[in-house]
Motif scaffolding. Structure first.
Motif, PDB file in Angstrom:
ATOM      1  N   ILE A   1       1.665   7.030  -6.552  1.00 51.07           N
ATOM      2  CA  ILE A   1       0.614   8.033  -6.813  1.00 51.07           C
ATOM      3  C   ILE A   1       1.144   9.425  -6.467  1.00 51.07           C
ATOM      4  O   ILE A   1       0.915  10.401  -7.194  1.00 51.07           O
ATOM      5  CB  ILE A   1      -0.660   7.706  -5.996  1.00 51.07           C
ATOM      6  N   GLY A   2       1.874   9.496  -5.373  1.00 47.39           N
ATOM      7  CA  GLY A   2       2.442  10.783  -4.967  1.00 47.39           C
ATOM      8  C   GLY A   2       3.420  11.333  -5.997  1.00 47.39           C
ATOM      9  O   GLY A   2       3.417  12.530  -6.301  1.00 47.39           O
TER      10      GLY A   2
ATOM     11  N   THR B   1       1.517  12.610  -8.950  1.00 47.39           N
ATOM     12  CA  THR B   1       0.875  13.879  -8.600  1.00 47.39           C
ATOM     13  C   THR B   1       1.892  15.021  -8.598  1.00 47.39           C
ATOM     14  O   THR B   1       1.605  16.131  -9.059  1.00 47.39           O
ATOM     15  CB  THR B   1       0.208  13.768  -7.221  1.00 47.39           C
ATOM     16  N   ALA B   2       3.090  14.734  -8.094  1.00 46.29           N
ATOM     17  CA  ALA B   2       4.135  15.765  -8.066  1.00 46.29           C
ATOM     18  C   ALA B   2       4.501  16.203  -9.489  1.00 46.29           C
ATOM     19  O   ALA B   2       4.720  17.391  -9.740  1.00 46.29           O
ATOM     20  CB  ALA B   2       5.371  15.233  -7.348  1.00 46.29           C
TER      21      ALA B   2
ATOM     22  N   SER C   1       6.754   8.550   4.709  1.00 47.07           N
ATOM     23  CA  SER C   1       6.816   7.088   4.711  1.00 47.07           C
ATOM     24  C   SER C   1       7.766   6.557   5.782  1.00 47.07           C
ATOM     25  O   SER C   1       7.909   5.348   5.938  1.00 47.07           O
ATOM     26  CB  SER C   1       7.267   6.576   3.342  1.00 47.07           C
TER      27      SER C   1
ATOM     28  N   LEU D   1       0.992   4.123  -2.835  1.00 53.43           N
ATOM     29  CA  LEU D   1       0.727   5.517  -2.476  1.00 53.43           C
ATOM     30  C   LEU D   1       1.909   6.419  -2.874  1.00 53.43           C
ATOM     31  O   LEU D   1       1.713   7.548  -3.342  1.00 53.43           O
ATOM     32  CB  LEU D   1       0.449   5.632  -0.976  1.00 53.43           C
ATOM     33  N   LEU D   2       3.109   5.912  -2.695  1.00 54.27           N
ATOM     34  CA  LEU D   2       4.276   6.715  -3.089  1.00 54.27           C
ATOM     35  C   LEU D   2       4.291   6.944  -4.598  1.00 54.27           C
ATOM     36  O   LEU D   2       4.624   8.038  -5.072  1.00 54.27           O
ATOM     37  CB  LEU D   2       5.567   6.030  -2.644  1.00 54.27           C
TER      38      LEU D   2
ATOM     39  N   ILE E   1       8.111  18.192  -2.678  1.00 49.61           N
ATOM     40  CA  ILE E   1       7.022  17.202  -2.589  1.00 49.61           C
ATOM     41  C   ILE E   1       7.602  15.794  -2.437  1.00 49.61           C
ATOM     42  O   ILE E   1       7.143  14.999  -1.595  1.00 49.61           O
ATOM     43  CB  ILE E   1       6.108  17.288  -3.820  1.00 49.61           C
TER      44      ILE E   1
ATOM     45  N   LEU F   1       7.067  13.319   0.740  1.00 45.83           N
ATOM     46  CA  LEU F   1       6.521  11.963   0.623  1.00 45.83           C
ATOM     47  C   LEU F   1       7.460  10.949   1.280  1.00 45.83           C
ATOM     48  O   LEU F   1       7.016  10.036   1.997  1.00 45.83           O
ATOM     49  CB  LEU F   1       6.325  11.597  -0.853  1.00 45.83           C
TER      50      LEU F   1
ATOM     51  N   ILE G   1       2.506  16.087 -12.123  1.00 42.00           N
ATOM     52  CA  ILE G   1       1.384  16.867 -12.664  1.00 42.00           C
ATOM     53  C   ILE G   1       1.402  18.289 -12.097  1.00 42.00           C
ATOM     54  O   ILE G   1       1.211  19.270 -12.826  1.00 42.00           O
ATOM     55  CB  ILE G   1       0.047  16.159 -12.342  1.00 42.00           C
ATOM     56  N   ILE G   2       1.653  18.399 -10.801  1.00 41.17           N
ATOM     57  CA  ILE G   2       1.703  19.733 -10.193  1.00 41.17           C
ATOM     58  C   ILE G   2       2.836  20.553 -10.804  1.00 41.17           C
ATOM     59  O   ILE G   2       2.684  21.736 -11.113  1.00 41.17           O
ATOM     60  CB  ILE G   2       1.870  19.619  -8.657  1.00 41.17           C
TER      61      ILE G   2
ATOM     62  N   PHE H   1      11.217   6.057 -12.361  1.00 34.58           N
ATOM     63  CA  PHE H   1      12.225   7.039 -12.777  1.00 34.58           C
ATOM     64  C   PHE H   1      12.060   7.383 -14.264  1.00 34.58           C
ATOM     65  O   PHE H   1      12.080   8.562 -14.645  1.00 34.58           O
ATOM     66  CB  PHE H   1      13.611   6.436 -12.519  1.00 34.58           C
TER      67      PHE H   1
ATOM     68  N   ALA I   1       0.832  -1.210   0.000  1.00 32.93           N
ATOM     69  CA  ALA I   1       0.000   0.000   0.000  1.00 32.93           C
ATOM     70  C   ALA I   1       0.864   1.255   0.000  1.00 32.93           C
ATOM     71  O   ALA I   1       0.584   2.219  -0.739  1.00 32.93           O
ATOM     72  CB  ALA I   1      -0.919  -0.011   1.220  1.00 32.93           C
ATOM     73  N   VAL I   2       1.927   1.239   0.811  1.00 33.19           N
ATOM     74  CA  VAL I   2       2.812   2.408   0.860  1.00 33.19           C
ATOM     75  C   VAL I   2       3.485   2.613  -0.501  1.00 33.19           C
ATOM     76  O   VAL I   2       3.589   3.748  -0.992  1.00 33.19           O
ATOM     77  CB  VAL I   2       3.863   2.245   1.984  1.00 33.19           C
TER      78      VAL I   2
ATOM     79  N   LEU J   1       8.660   9.353 -14.923  1.00 32.76           N
ATOM     80  CA  LEU J   1       8.543  10.756 -14.497  1.00 32.76           C
ATOM     81  C   LEU J   1       9.319  11.708 -15.411  1.00 32.76           C
ATOM     82  O   LEU J   1       9.168  12.920 -15.327  1.00 32.76           O
ATOM     83  CB  LEU J   1       8.928  10.916 -13.027  1.00 32.76           C
TER      84      LEU J   1
END
Lengths: 240, 207
Positions: B30-31, B34-35, B68, B27-28, B60, B64, B37-38, B156, B23-24, B159
């Motif tokens: 996804i983070g 998101t970073a 964790s 989530l990482l 960001i 993250l 996209i931002i 890597f 799960a972590v 991104l």
């Protein structure tokens, strides 16, 4: 199946795999990215005008002809990112018999005396020319080349246009998403090409701005908060 | 990771905490997405040259990693040595091509080097701390080192797509595997971070 290996062997396996993969990519695949592996900011050179110091670069490239048809090639000026580039597909040029090389030149030239109607030239006018073993050649019918031009920063929405000796013709232009102030257009004949903008345009290029970007940042920020909260919750749940 | 004695490339999943690690990891990832996209949304078309957006992106990633539970270790000389070797491997192909004149390279950019260096160091360190640190630890806990190298390398490469396009995927994937192997070999983030930062700095002369 589980393969038992020593820790040292395991490390060597990983390192060997890494080196082999890197070597394979560099040897076998065309270079499509700069030799860095990171999203470190690539600072763009300031725009070089024909009259600035140093002036805009002249690009010349010789491409060897190995078969009966013309080879594909990309050529561009030396600035970072290039201010002018041309992409020509395979077989796009009618080669004279015995041609061994195709030479492409991209030369910044003084703007013609005729300005585009209700518009202004933004940046340099570039003259694109092709020769095959010294003989000028054009593009085959139905085989357009792509020209990419970068303009001065903050020029706003621009369009690629071609000067045919009597007037300017705007071309269907597409902004290059990841490089600011840069536009691409297909051309069916070469010659003098430039970016043109409306005189009132300016200062609009570059920044993300706009409600779409704001919404994206807001949604992203909320998502990040949720992700962080979820990770922290999982960590707390792990504790005895 | 084990540093001596017999070990196994494919490890058995650990019953306790395995789900949490998965799960972590998710989530990482996804983070990270998101970073990215931002970062793009903040600066639009100029994102590749925006130091502010790069630093925000780095912050960001570091946030993250911290959430964790990743904490920096004490880098030793051996790890830094691995990093220098790693950078040499990354830089060798473009340096050779340049020496051999196999491709023309542009002169250094007309912007101050000193203003560019800190941003490069920060973003390289942040990416390594998140990918080869926090994410690597989370994936290793469940699937082992090989999976961690693969997942971190894939992230890597992904991104960097907005910056270099899909064509750069093979190169960035290979570089990611190499940086992951440095992490496995050295046992920490210092080696890949050093290699990554030095290779990025070398871009100034090797591009």
């Amino acid at each position: 199946m589980v393969v038992a290996v020593s820790g040292r062997q395991c490390r060597l396996l990983f390192l060997g795999a890494g080196v082999l993969l890197l070597a394979a990519v560099w040897l076998l695949l065309p270079r499509t990215a700069p030799p860095l592996y990171d999203s470190a900011p690539a600072p763009a050179d300031p725009y070089r005008f024909l009259t600035s110091s140093p002036p805009a670069a002249v690009a010349a490239k010789d491409v060897p002809v190995t078969g009966a048809s013309s080879p594909p090639f990309i050529a561009g000026s030396d600035e970072n990112p290039p201010q002018a580039q041309i992409l020509v597909g395979a077989g796009s040029l009618p080669l004279p018999p015995g041609a061994t090389t195709v030479r492409v030149t991209i030369t910044p030239v003084a703007p013609p005396p005729i300005a585009p109607a209700h518009q202004r030239v933004d940046g340099n006018v570039y003259r694109f020319a092709l020769t095959a073993s010294g003989t000028p050649v054009g593009l085959r019918a139905g085989a357009p080349a792509t020209i990419v031009l970068r303009g001065p920063s903050g020029a706003g929405q621009a369009t690629v246009a071609r000067f045919d000796g009597t007037g300017w013709t705007t071309l269907n232009s597409t902004p290059i998403g990841t490089i600011a102030d840069t536009y691409a257009a297909n051309v069916t004949s070469l010659g003098d090409v430039a970016l043109i903008t409306s005189p009132s345009s300016g200062g609009g290029g570059g920044g993300g701005g706009g409600s779409g970007a704001t919404v994206a940042v807001a949604v992203g920020a909320i998502l990040l908060v949720l992700v962080t909260a979820a990770i922290l919750t999982i960590r707390l749940a792990r504790r005895p | 990771m084990s540093t001596s004695g017999a070990t196994a490339i494919r490890r058995r999943p650990r019953p306790r905490g395995a789900r949490q690690s998965a799960a972590v990891s998710t989530l990482l990832l996804i983070g990270v997405a998101t970073a990215v996209i931002i970062r793009i949304a903040v600066t639009g078309a100029t994102w590749s040259s925006s130091a502010g957006a790069t630093l925000l992106f780095s912050a960001i990633l570091l946030g993250l990693a911290a959430s964790s539970g990743w904490r920096p270790g004490r880098p030793g000389g051996r790890a830094l040595g691995w990093g220098v070797v790693g950078a040499a491997v990354l830089c060798a192909p473009p340096a050779l091509l340049r020496l051999l004149g196999a491709h023309s390279l542009a002169p250094p950019p007309a912007v101050p080097l000193l203003g560019w260096v800190p941003t490069v160091l920060v973003v390289a360190a942040a990416e390594e701390i998140l990918l080869r640190g926090a994410l690597f630890d989370a994936v290793t806990a469940m699937f082992g080192d090989a999976a961690a190298v693969a997942v971190a390398a894939a992230a890597f490469a992904a991104l960097h797509v907005p910056l270099y396009g899909w064509g750069a995927i093979p190169l960035d994937l290979a570089a990611g595997v190499w940086l992951g192997s440095l992490r496995v070999a050295s046992g920490g983030v210092a080696a890949p971070a050093t290699a990554h930062a030095l290779a990025d700095l070398a871009w100034w002369w090797l591009r």
